[in-house]
Design a protein around this motif. Structure first.
Motif, PDB file in Angstrom:
ATOM      1  N   THR A  70       0.570  -1.293   0.125  1.00  0.00           N
ATOM      2  CA  THR A  70      -0.119  -0.134   0.067  1.00  0.00           C
ATOM      3  C   THR A  70       1.191   1.151   0.151  1.00  0.00           C
ATOM      4  OG1 THR A  70      -1.717  -1.446   1.396  1.00  0.00           O
ATOM      5  CG2 THR A  70      -1.791   1.115   1.149  1.00  0.00           C
ATOM      6  N   LEU A  85      -2.970   2.302   7.112  1.00  0.00           N
ATOM      7  CA  LEU A  85      -2.610   0.825   6.632  1.00  0.00           C
ATOM      8  C   LEU A  85      -3.722  -0.090   6.888  1.00  0.00           C
ATOM      9  CD1 LEU A  85       0.829  -0.781   7.177  1.00  0.00           C
ATOM     10  CD2 LEU A  85      -0.454   0.330   4.936  1.00  0.00           C
ATOM     11  N   SER A  89      -5.346  -0.267   3.179  1.00  0.00           N
ATOM     12  CA  SER A  89      -4.693  -1.773   2.359  1.00  0.00           C
ATOM     13  C   SER A  89      -5.527  -2.427   1.878  1.00  0.00           C
ATOM     14  CB  SER A  89      -3.779  -2.288   3.568  1.00  0.00           C
ATOM     15  OG  SER A  89      -3.716  -3.246   3.045  1.00  0.00           O
ATOM     16  N   GLU A  94      -0.146  -7.757   3.868  1.00  0.00           N
ATOM     17  CA  GLU A  94       0.553  -6.923   5.110  1.00  0.00           C
ATOM     18  C   GLU A  94      -1.097  -6.676   6.134  1.00  0.00           C
ATOM     19  OE1 GLU A  94       1.196  -2.550   2.535  1.00  0.00           O
ATOM     20  OE2 GLU A  94      -0.763  -2.731   2.340  1.00  0.00           O
TER      21      GLU A  94
END
Length: 235
Positions: A70, A85, A89, A94
């Motif tokens: 990201t 995130l 994201s 991740e």
């Protein structure tokens, strides 16, 4: 009139179960078989989850998630990256990395609140009036009241003797905690973040995050050495 032809009865052949073949071929125990069968089922499930991720994100393999980080805005403070995130994201790997790290933080989180949440379970009204403000009695959750609870000064002395923090807990700390929370209800910030990560992961993948799937993504994307490979079928 023709006499009907009677077909000879075929002897029944007992069907051999997988467990019987496994035990005979390996010499292992039934527990070994069930452990092995559980692992087989889990790997089949992981393959299905991989297929869902690849179809939804148009990937050939989940290993390619490692190449889809990201974008982090230039100059963003490190302290704000986790929140960024969670909000933005679209990468299960991740989010899995973040979930794993924050889970460790949540388990090791130590603060005044976590200690009081674990060790302070009740207080008598008389004790609250002694150390707090009796005008707040009506604001306190009723689950706190316990006429047989240990005296607050005794309880705090016991807690402080364990040296769980680098400074002792005070009567004010305890009274403030009682005023703000129900017994055993405190949730630390890392636990709250875990819940949001899990919600984001499900929104991205359509399924709930699982610790074994997190480990699988780590292996696929982060080149974590696999543990023992699943043995071939012994029959």
């Amino acid at each position: 009139m023709e006499t009907p032809i009677v077909q000879p009865t075929q002897p029944k052949v007992a069907t051999r179960r997988n467990i019987d073949r496994f035990l005979e071929a390996t010499g292992k125990t039934e527990k070994d078989y069930f452990d092995w069968a559980t692992e087989v089922g889990r790997r089949m499930h992981i393959n299905k989850l991989d297929a869902l991720v690849c179809a939804k994100l148009e990937l050939y393999t989940v290993a390619h998630l490692a190449n889809r980080p990201t974008e982090i805005p230039e100059g963003m403070p490190e302290t704000e990256m986790d929140e960024h995130l969670v909000a933005n994201s679209e990468n299960p790997y991740e989010l899995a990395c973040l979930w794993q790290r924050v889970t460790v933080n949540a388990e090791n989180w130590v603060s005044k609140e976590t200690i009081l949440n674990e060790w302070l379970t009740g207080i008598s009204k008389e004790d609250f009036e002694r150390w707090g403000d009796k005008n707040h009695l009506g604001d306190i959750n009723k689950k706190w009241w316990n006429k047989d609870a240990a005296a607050l000064d005794v309880k705090l002395e016991e807690i402080n003797s364990m040296s769980l923090l680098n400074q002792p807990l005070t009567f004010e700390d305890a009274i403030d905690f009682i005023k703000c929370h129900k017994p055993g209800s405190y949730v630390n910030p890392a636990q709250l973040l875990i819940k949001r990560i899990e919600e984001r992961f499900k929104a991205v993948t359509t399924f709930r995050i699982k610790d074994y799937y997190v480990s699988h993504l780590m292996k696929m994307c982060h080149l974590v050495p696999a543990s023992e490979e699943l043995a071939d079928l012994p029959f």
